[in-house]
Every structure is written in structure tokens, then in C-alpha cells.
Design an enzyme around this catalytic site. Structure first.
Site, short mmCIF file in Angstrom:
data_model
loop_
_atom_site.label_atom_id
_atom_site.label_comp_id
_atom_site.label_asym_id
_atom_site.label_seq_id
_atom_site.Cartn_x
_atom_site.Cartn_y
_atom_site.Cartn_z
N GLU A 17 -9.53 -4.00 5.37
CA GLU A 17 -9.32 -2.89 4.44
C GLU A 17 -8.17 -3.22 3.47
OE1 GLU A 17 -11.31 0.05 4.48
OE2 GLU A 17 -12.43 -1.22 5.86
N ASP A 35 -5.49 -7.04 6.88
CA ASP A 35 -6.80 -6.90 7.54
C ASP A 35 -7.85 -6.65 6.46
OD1 ASP A 35 -6.42 -4.29 6.75
OD2 ASP A 35 -6.21 -3.46 8.76
N HIS A 80 -3.64 -13.41 13.93
CA HIS A 80 -2.64 -12.34 13.95
C HIS A 80 -1.82 -12.44 15.23
CE1 HIS A 80 -4.58 -9.88 10.70
NE2 HIS A 80 -5.55 -10.71 11.02
N GLU A 85 0.80 -1.23 0.00
CA GLU A 85 0.00 0.00 0.00
C GLU A 85 0.84 1.27 0.00
OE1 GLU A 85 -3.27 -0.26 3.03
OE2 GLU A 85 -2.91 -2.35 2.60
N ARG A 145 -2.51 -3.22 13.55
CA ARG A 145 -3.98 -3.30 13.68
C ARG A 145 -4.34 -4.73 14.04
NH1 ARG A 145 -3.79 0.06 8.93
NH2 ARG A 145 -4.25 2.20 9.56
N TYR A 195 2.62 -5.82 12.77
CA TYR A 195 1.46 -5.08 12.24
C TYR A 195 0.63 -4.49 13.39
CZ TYR A 195 -2.43 -3.88 9.24
OH TYR A 195 -3.41 -3.19 8.57
N ASP A 245 -2.08 -4.73 3.31
CA ASP A 245 -2.17 -5.02 4.74
C ASP A 245 -3.02 -6.26 5.09
OD1 ASP A 245 -0.51 -2.99 5.33
OD2 ASP A 245 -2.03 -1.58 6.04
#
Length: 679
Positions: A88, A86, A336, A12, A292, A290, A84
Site C-alpha cells: 500500500e 509495503d 523486513h 504518508e 506491518r 515498522y 511505507d
């Protein structure tokens, strides 16, 4: 042309792309999408309300350029979509997959949980084909994005019109505003009541310590005064009981997103969005995993490294026999890891890494917090020797506690938040007499609940099951940007607009601010992610809710306007005052369509200043002139210069950040002087 089977990695952020490029070398070409490159259109709903089919568009000319570059590169290439890990991130990856699936030779999904050479190479090696990954993640994204768009787009204009003003309604932001409003109302309604605290200062072997009457809070003033006067002249106290026990305090688990935001807010005064920006940089520079996540799990390999680090830097006595395993509340989260450091080196070395990467002091402060919590989570408990003693003073029982730290354990690294009361006590034996040197009777008052801070509001949202790791910071930012809460110190205070909005929604669309409903909708999205529910069902439920509401609410603004018009036109409207539909009809028939003299004069002066053309039809239409004035004001702003006096007011109030943004500065100054006038 052996170049054809080049390997392309798509992430991203450009910064992350540069970092990964260094690790993968020249066989790979690493490109960045620069965040979401596709989204719903800005100026329209972008959702078909019959089928709920969304229309996603490319966000900007730059994104279009980036996409055509990646498409060219991907022709017959092996592509790794490494956005990423997740919802999104997966959505960005899915859009990219759709764009490339007919061009690339093969598309795989790589999820990087840390940006370190070893991890990245391992993940690339075992990356599955994109088709074999969980499309439920994309569907959950669709549900959230489309559902939020429908709620916002349908209800915001209705609320704005009916309350009068500009209001925005959000599926998750509105319940957050409700929490702040409710807390403020509790504070306003709170009536402090007095209570009394009675203490005696005792002494043995030159060591003084405080003991409290066994009922710590006395509501009865007369009783408190009686005990005080009874013991006033007493010179000694008899030890009637001594209990000693060892108390162990366990380290806290490593950070999840929300706990990191809460801790950084209370310890460092960072807002959740600042914490996330700094964490993003730390992640992209390979310094943390990461950021999140709602997991507290740490990988076996990381645990091995942390234990080795503890043994080397603190010694065997700080290392528990067995590694500590932390379990997440929801089992799904455990795919995660928690947020932890990726370099198992001492703090000075962490600081050096921050400097080498060109990061700031604030980055280091956050990294230090993550470092401390990561290491501490695998250390031994802290051990206290706690002594509790009771004394008889003239027939009344007083009590004291003192703790001595016997072994600091994890607190050697992470000693914030939990404070053990460590009053030093002399050795005490049952039956002995000690000196009483003083006594005190204090009147205290009960306190209202505190205002939320951004940290405690995130905690509350998490407790209620509202929001997810990726959304907490956005929720905080939105409710501040939209003017529903303001920060006073570290606390959040609701604005007038917040009260108006919440009262309106509570009456008319209670489901929007219903905590339980919001929680159920979040769970629904989790089920969509697990392929147990359909995203369109999620959107449909929200859409139906927006369509079914009680009667329209008449705002004070609407009522006053209608009464003014009635007076002007000599009409009697007393029989329709509580009928919103009829009232609206009356206003539409009688409202003034011609601009006022003042508006016309203002438009003419703006036209002179900006050189913008002012057509005749604009001068004859109230709505058109409003739009024209707004456009001209924006134009005038481009060359507007703040006066020295205006700059001085901004500087005095700590808002020098607005000096280069005249439009925002004037808005702020207006509201500042308005408040001053009110006072």
C-alpha cells in the site's frame, strides 16, 4: 537562487513528517501525502470492464492542495519517496512518482523501517532511484484494489436485491464472516456428553498434592464409581515409579503483525484495529520498527544491542552463548524485520519516552508487550525440573506431575501465555508408601468449541493463508462495521444478516467464501509482486467468476411481495413461483409506483420541519419519494436533539459515545428496542 536543489522527502503521515524533519534538518523539506491521496472513485465502479483499466481520482480538495504544493516544491529538486515499506505504501509512492517524474531532477525510493536518526540518514544515503525499484509491488496493489472493487461492486447489489436488504460482499471479508458463522453453527449443534475425573489427594512430610487416575477421562460412569468405592477406604498409596527430567522452554520469536494483534487481544483486550493505531503511533514516534510485517527476523545490529542490554540488566547467565536466529515461514518476508523496540533501554525509560512523546497509557501497554517479547527472544531458555510419579492405590494406578522452575531464563521478562504446571511435590522414592487423605469423583461435560475472538480469528485467517499483515485489522473492522458480527465480551457472534449472506453466497457464489480459492488468490498477488504473474489476469479471473453463477435465487421477501401483488390484481402466478426471471418480470409490471398515504404524510411533515421543497413529481413516484425522505431525514438529523430518556438508555448500555451522533444513536436505539420487543 541556490535553493533550487533542495531535497524533498515524502512520507504518508504529518506526524512522521515532523519527526523526520527534526532528524534531517533544514537542508530537507519533509512533506506528507496524508495517506492514500488517489483512489478509485466513490460513486462509480471506476474500472473499464473490458480492459480492466482503473480510473484513479484525487480523493479530496485537501489532497489536491497538498499535491500542488509538493509539485511546486519538487521542481528541479532531489525527491525521496519514503512512503511505507509495503504494498500500500509503495502504491502511494508510485502515484507520487508519476505526478513528479517530469518535474523533479531525480526521484529516489527510501524505505524507513524505523524512525530513528541513524536509520533515516543511512537509508537516505543509499536510496536507489525509483525506476530501479520493484514495480511488482504497485501491480500487486492494482490487482488487489481493482479485484476487490469488481467483486464488491458487482456482487453486493445482486446479493442485496436477491436476499432483500443491504448486503456487502467482499473477496476477503466474506470468508472471514463464513468462519464466524460456521463456528457458531458448530456451537449450536454441539451436544455435551458427560465424562468422569477421578483424583486422590496424597500427602508426605506435610506436603499435600493431587494425583489423577491414569485414564484422565472416564466415559464409563459405572467403572468410575466402582474405582471410587474400591479406593474410598484405602489410607495409603505406594510409589511405583518416579521419573525426573529437565524440561527446557524456549522463548518465542519476536512479533509479527498477526501475532502482535493476537497477543494484544488476549492479554490487553485490544481490538486488532486499536492495536494497529497504537502501533502506528509508536512507529511514527521512533519507538518500534515498522508494524506491518510477517517476518520474525531481527537485524544483526539490533541483536548486538539486545544482547548487550541483557548482559547489562540481567547478567551473563541470562545470555545464550550464540545469538538466536529466527526464520520466517515465507522467505519473501525476510526483507523486513520483525516488530521490535528501537531504543534498547529498561522499561522505566521506555515509559519516560512514551510520556515525552505525549502518548497514552495504552501506548505504553503495547510498547511493554513489544519490549518484553523483543528482549525475551534473545534470552536463555527457562529450565524446569519436572517430576512424574505413579502410585498404586488398591491395584489402580494414579499419576501426578510437579514442576519446579530451576532457572527462569527468558521468563524473567516475558511470562505470559505459557503456563507450566507447578504443583510442589515432596521428594519421592520408588517403593515407599505415602498417605492418602482424600479422593474425589467429578462429573464434567464436554464443551463446545469457543467462539472466535478477534485475535483467534486473525490467527485462523493467517493459518488459512487469507489476508496479509496490512489487512487483518481492516477485515475485523469491516465485518463489525457492516453488522455481520457483534462483540459479546471479547467473543464474536454472527448476526442474522451474516447467516443470510453466507447461506446465499454458499449456494450462488461459493467461490467467494471458498477458503482455498481465497488463499490461491492471495498467493497469486504475491506472484504478481515477484513479477511472475500479471495483475490483469488476477482481476480477469475474479471478473469471470462474478459473471458465471447458477440460477438466480428467489428470496422470501421477493416471493411474499409477488404473492401480495398477485392477490391484489387477482392473478394466478403458481406456474412461475420457482422462476426468478418470470417472477421479476411480473413484479416489474404490477408493482405499485404511487407512494402510500403514509409516505406522503411523512414527507409533508418532514418538509415542514426542514423547510425543504417537496415537488409534485416526488409526491407521485414511490422511488422518488423514498430518496427525498432519506435526504430530508439527514437534514432533520442535523438539528435533532436526543431526549433525556434516550440519553439515559445509551448511558445505561455503555454507548455514551453515540450521544453526539444522533443519527447513529437512533439507529442503535431502534435495534435495541426491537430486540427488547422480541424478548
Amino acid at each position: 537562487m541556490g535553493e533550487k536543489t533542495k531535497k524533498i522527502v515524502i512520507v504518508e503521515s504529518p506526524k512522521k513528517a515532523r519527526e523526520i524533519q527534526k532528524y534531517l534538518g533544514k537542508d530537507y523539506s519533509v512533506k506528507a501525502t496524508v495517506g492514500h491521496f488517489k483512489d478509485l472513485p466513490e460513486k462509480e465502479m471506476g474500472v473499464d470492464l473490458k480492459t480492466f483499466k482503473p480510473k484513479f481520482v484525487i480523493k479530496s480538495p485537501n489532497h489536491r492542495k497538498m499535491l500542488s504544493q509538493i509539485k511546486k516544491l519538487s521542481q528541479d529538486a532531489e525527491v525521496f519517496i519514503a512512503t511505507d515499506p509495503d504494498r500500500e505504501g509503495y502504491a502511494i509512492g508510485y502515484f507520487m512518482y508519476e505526478e513528479l517524474k517530469k518535474k523533479a531532477k531525480d526521484i529516489k525510493r527510501a524505505e524507513f523501517h524505523e524512525i530513528t536518526p541513524k536509520h533515516i540518514k543511512e537509508i537516505i544515503k543509499k536510496a536507489p532511484r525509483f525506476e530501479e525499484t520493484n514495480f511488482g509491488l504497485f501491480e500487486a496493489f492494482l490487482g488487489r484494489r481493482v479485484g476487490d472493487r469488481i467483486v464488491g461492486y458487482i456482487l453486493s447489489p445482486i446479493a442485496s436485491k436477491e436476499i432483500g436488504g443491504r448486503f456487502s460482499v467482499g473477496r476477503v471479508q466474506s470468508p472471514a464472516v463464513r468462519l464466524v458463522v460456521e463456528r457458531e453453527r458448530e456451537i449450536i449443534a454441539f451436544k455435551p456428553t458427560p465424562y468422569y475425573v477421578l483424583s486422590a489427594v496424597l500427602e508426605k512430610e506435610g506436603i499435600q498434592f493431587v494425583s489423577f487416575y491414569e485414564k484422565q477421562r472416564l466415559e464409563d460412569k459405572e467403572l468410575a464409581e466402582k474405582i471410587y468405592s474400591d479406593i474410598k477406604d484405602e489410607k495409603t498409596a505406594v510409589v511405583v515409579d518416579v521419573q525426573k527430567k529437565q524440561v527446557k522452554q524456549s522463548p518465542k520469536p519476536p512479533f509479527t503483525t498477526s501475532v502482535l494483534q493476537q497477543t494484544a487481544n488476549s492479554q490487553l483486550r485490544f481490538s486488532p484495529e486499536k492495536t494497529m493505531m497504537l502501533a502506528q503511533d509508536l512507529f511514527e514516534n521512533g519507538l518500534i520498527t515498522y508494524h506491518r510485517t510477517d517476518s520474525v527476523r531481527i537485524s544483526d545490529e539490533a541483536i548486538k544491542n539486545i544482547r548487550k542490554f541483557i548482559k547489562e540488566h540481567f547478567g551473563q547467565e541470562y545470555l545464550p552463548q550464540k545469538a538466536k536466529r529466527y526464520k520466517s515461514k515465507n522467505t519473501q518476508a525476510d526483507a523486513h524485520e520483525a516488530i521490535r523496540i528501537t531504543n534498547f533501554v529498561p522499561l522505566e525509560k521506555q515509559k519516560q519516552l512514551i510520556q515525552e512523546k505525549g502518548l497514552t497509557e495504552d501506548h505504553f501497554k503495547l510498547l511493554k508487550l513489544i519490549y518484553q517479547r523483543t528482549i525475551a527472544s534473545q534470552m536463555k531458555e527457562a529450565v524446569y525440573e519436572r517430576t512424574t510419579a505413579k502410585f498404586d492405590i488398591k491395584g489402580y494406578i494414579f499419576k501426578t506431575t510437579g514442576s519446579v522452575i530451576a532457572f527462569d531464563g527468558y521468563k524473567k521478562v516475558y511470562n505470559i501465555e505459557d503456563k507450566e504446571d507447578t504443583q510442589k511435590l515432596p521428594p519421592l522414592k520408588k517403593g515407599e508408601t505415602v498417605k492418602k487423605v482424600d479422593q474425589k469423583l467429578e462429573e464434567k461435560w464436554t464443551k463446545p468449541p469457543p467462539r472466535y475472538t478477534e485475535g483467534s480469528l486473525v490467527k485462523k485467517l493467517e493459518e488459512l493463508g487469507i489476508g496479509r499483515p496490512s489487512t487483518y485489522a481492516t477485515i475485523m473492522k469491516t465485518i463489525k462495521d457492516r453488522g455481520y458480527v457483534v462483540k459479546e465480551g471479547n467473543a464474536l457472534r454472527p448476526t442474522e444478516a451474516a447467516y443470510e449472506l453466507i447461506d446465499y453466497l454458499d449456494k450462488k457464489y461459493h467461490w467467494v467464501v471458498d477458503y482455498d480459492f481465497t488463499k490461491r488468490m492471495e498467493q497469486f498477488l504475491d506472484y504478481v509482486e515477484q513479477k511472475k504473474k500479471d495483475w490483469k489476469e488476477f482481476v480477469k479471473q475474479l471478473y469471470e467468476k462474478t459473471q458465471s453463477s447458477g440460477r438466480s435465487v428467489i428470496s422470501k421477501k421477493m416471493l411474499d411481495y409477488a404473492l401480495d401483488l398477485a392477490k391484489k390484481h387477482g392473478k394466478d402466478i403458481s406456474d412461475i413461483l420457482d422462476n426468478p426471471e418470470e417472477l421479476k418480470k411480473f413484479i416489474d409490471q404490477h408493482k405499485e409506483t404511487k407512494p402510500t398515504e403514509k409516505q406522503i404524510a411523512y414527507a409533508r411533515s418532514l418538509s415542514e420541519k426542514t423547510g425543504l421543497d417537496l415537488p409534485e413529481d416526488v409526491l407521485n413516484d414511490k422511488e422518488k419519494i423514498k430518496k427525498w425522505i432519506n435526504k430530508a431525514k439527514k437534514e432533520a438529523m442535523k438539528s435533532y436533539k436526543l431526549s433525556e430518556k434516550q440519553k439515559a438508555v445509551l448511558i445505561k448500555n455503555g454507548r455514551e459515545d453515540l450521544i453526539d451522533q444522533p443519527e447513529k444513536a437512533l439507529k442503535w436505539l431502534n435495534s435495541y428496542f426491537k430486540k427488547r420487543r422480541k424478548k
